[in-house]
Design an enzyme around this catalytic site. Structure first.
Site, PDB file in Angstrom:
ATOM      1  CG  ASP A  66      -0.326  -0.599   2.468  1.00  0.00           C
ATOM      2  OD1 ASP A  66       0.908  -0.544   2.602  1.00  0.00           O
ATOM      3  OD2 ASP A  66      -1.068  -1.103   3.315  1.00  0.00           O
ATOM      4  CG  ASN A 135      -8.682  -1.136  12.107  1.00  0.00           C
ATOM      5  OD1 ASN A 135      -7.827  -1.845  11.569  1.00  0.00           O
ATOM      6  ND2 ASN A 135      -9.072   0.017  11.582  1.00  0.00           N
ATOM      7  CG  HIS A 137      -5.517  -2.129   9.044  1.00  0.00           C
ATOM      8  ND1 HIS A 137      -5.553  -1.074   9.918  1.00  0.00           N
ATOM      9  CD2 HIS A 137      -4.191  -2.421   8.895  1.00  0.00           C
ATOM     10  CE1 HIS A 137      -4.316  -0.748  10.267  1.00  0.00           C
ATOM     11  NE2 HIS A 137      -3.469  -1.550   9.661  1.00  0.00           N
ATOM     12  CD  GLU A 142      -8.378   1.330   7.844  1.00  0.00           C
ATOM     13  OE1 GLU A 142      -8.392   0.404   8.681  1.00  0.00           O
ATOM     14  OE2 GLU A 142      -7.740   2.386   8.021  1.00  0.00           O
TER      15      GLU A 142
END
Ligand code: F6R
Length: 238
Positions: A66, A135, A137, A142
């Site tokens: 990313d 979280n 990801h 996400e």
């Protein structure tokens, strides 16, 4: 299927990951490595570089997961700069043997299509290294990202920006990122995910035992046939 490899601490995690990656890379004559950024893999890359020293890795081609939208490869905060410093330079891999996200591409959506095309053209990813977001990801997928997603532009959550804040000082914080999708990750022939530290205990538990859903994207890894999860005691036991 997830094969959990339990290690003592962060140091043993790095050595174990490096052993695993080294044996994968050196037993093939063509190898496409998907590299994660973030804190967890840094020591693993260092340990891998020690094993590689003096060996030519001309058969290895790298991708990264990313990049922040708008960030050029020359920005020291970029993931491209990270990959150059922690992967390409120490392993002696030429930049011509890497396709890294172009964060400042004029058309981010076209960059996503071009990135997918580059992975396809190279023959797919042989081993994708991942870290685990607090979280859930994986890459910058996400919560809410569907399992069939391919490379796309995503708005970063506050949790992810806070997690990466230490890397983002010295400029305006990004709001969006380019990321390979969950389906792109799942298409890798093998996945190695590294999880370290007490902060990750609850995320690790959800990855292994929670329900499989886009509310916690890492849970989709349980649908993959070949995942090696290397986790230290702090992450496993809290
Ligand atoms: C990195 C990435 C992220 C990280 C994750 C864990 O390219 O896409 O998904 O792998 O945020 O980061 P660390 O290792 O810093 O805890």
């Amino acid at each position: 299927m997830i094969n959990l490899v339990q290690v003592h601490d962060a140091n043993q995690l790095a050595e174990t990951a490096a052993d695993h990656l080294f044996s994968l890379i050196t037993t093939r004559n063509r190898f496409n490595l998907g590299c994660a950024t973030g804190t967890t893999p840094v020591s693993a890359y260092k340990a891998l570089a020690k094993r590689v020293r003096g060996r030519a890795l001309d058969h290895v081609f790298c991708f990264n997961l990313d990049e922040y939208v708008g960030m050029s490869k020359t920005d020291p905060r970029s993931f491209a700069a990270y990959i150059q410093a922690h992967v390409l330079d120490p392993l002696g891999i030429s930049p011509t043997h890497a396709r890294l996200w172009q964060g400042d591409a004029p058309d981010p959506v076209a960059e996503c299509q071009a990135y997918e095309a580059a992975i396809r053209k190279q023959g797919g990813i042989d081993c994708q290294i991942l870290g685990l977001g607090l979280n859930g990801h994986i890459a910058f997928n996400e919560p809410g990202t569907p399992e069939d997603s391919r490379s796309h532009v995503i708005q970063l959550t506050t949790s992810t920006l806070e997690q990466n804040a230490m890397y983002l000082a010295g400029g305006a914080p990004p709001t969006h990122a380019l990321t390979i999708g969950i389906a792109t990750i799942m298409a890798a022939r093998e996945i190695v995910i590294l999880v370290s530290g007490i902060k990750k205990t609850s995320a690790l538990d959800r990855l292994c035992n929670g329900s499989i859903s886009s509310a916690f994207p890492a849970s989709f890894l349980r649908h993959h046939p070949r995942v090696t999860l290397i986790a230290d005691q702090a992450a496993i036991n809290g």
